[in-house]
Write an enzyme that holds these catalytic residues in place. Sequence first.
Site, PDB file in Angstrom:
ATOM      1  N   ALA A 176       5.245   5.192   1.078  1.00 45.96           N
ATOM      2  CA  ALA A 176       5.135   6.605   1.454  1.00 45.96           C
ATOM      3  C   ALA A 176       3.949   6.868   2.373  1.00 45.96           C
ATOM      4  O   ALA A 176       4.021   7.723   3.260  1.00 45.96           O
ATOM      5  CB  ALA A 176       5.019   7.464   0.194  1.00 45.96           C
ATOM      6  N   HIS A 217      -4.523   7.278  -7.434  1.00 47.37           N
ATOM      7  CA  HIS A 217      -3.777   6.868  -6.238  1.00 47.37           C
ATOM      8  C   HIS A 217      -2.639   7.847  -5.934  1.00 47.37           C
ATOM      9  O   HIS A 217      -2.418   8.217  -4.786  1.00 47.37           O
ATOM     10  CB  HIS A 217      -3.240   5.446  -6.458  1.00 47.37           C
ATOM     11  CG  HIS A 217      -2.545   4.856  -5.287  1.00 47.37           C
ATOM     12  ND1 HIS A 217      -3.226   4.408  -4.184  1.00 47.37           N
ATOM     13  CD2 HIS A 217      -1.237   4.634  -5.040  1.00 47.37           C
ATOM     14  CE1 HIS A 217      -2.357   3.924  -3.304  1.00 47.37           C
ATOM     15  NE2 HIS A 217      -1.147   4.052  -3.803  1.00 47.37           N
TER      16      HIS A 217
END
Length: 156
Positions: free
Chosen positions: A57, A88
């Site tokens: 992504a 994250h």
Amino acid sequence: MKIIEGKILSPKSKIAIVVSRFNKSINNNLLDGALNTLKRVGQVKDDNITIVWVPGAYEIPLIVNILSLKKFDAIIALATIIKGNTSHFEFISSSCSSEISSISIKNSLPIIFGILTTNNIEQAIERSGTKLGNKGIDAALSALESINIIKYIKNI
């Protein structure tokens, strides 16, 4: 009074789809939903659809930015970001969302955020074709409608 609403039929539109390979099994479901909708509902021809696979992504905004300089009527971003035990998730989700939005506005181009941000894999599966529908379908419908709204507004 003018009321502008987009139609879904858009057979001549050129659409790019950027898909993450990370969480590929879920993203394949999103892609299948998007493609089926573009072809069957929007009647977009295969030759007018470009699929670009990226590692994850985080790489999507860069590729979307490059594609935004080409002759596409819309871009669909598809990925799945699942929350883990670290921060994250927040960094990737926030970065992708803000960068994609910025590119869309800067280029007056519909870039549809079909990126799942879920707390667990079960939620991702539910949103990629089971209980909660398929967000790839929703992304494709948004792209088709946005394309036609923009075309209409440009012709006012």
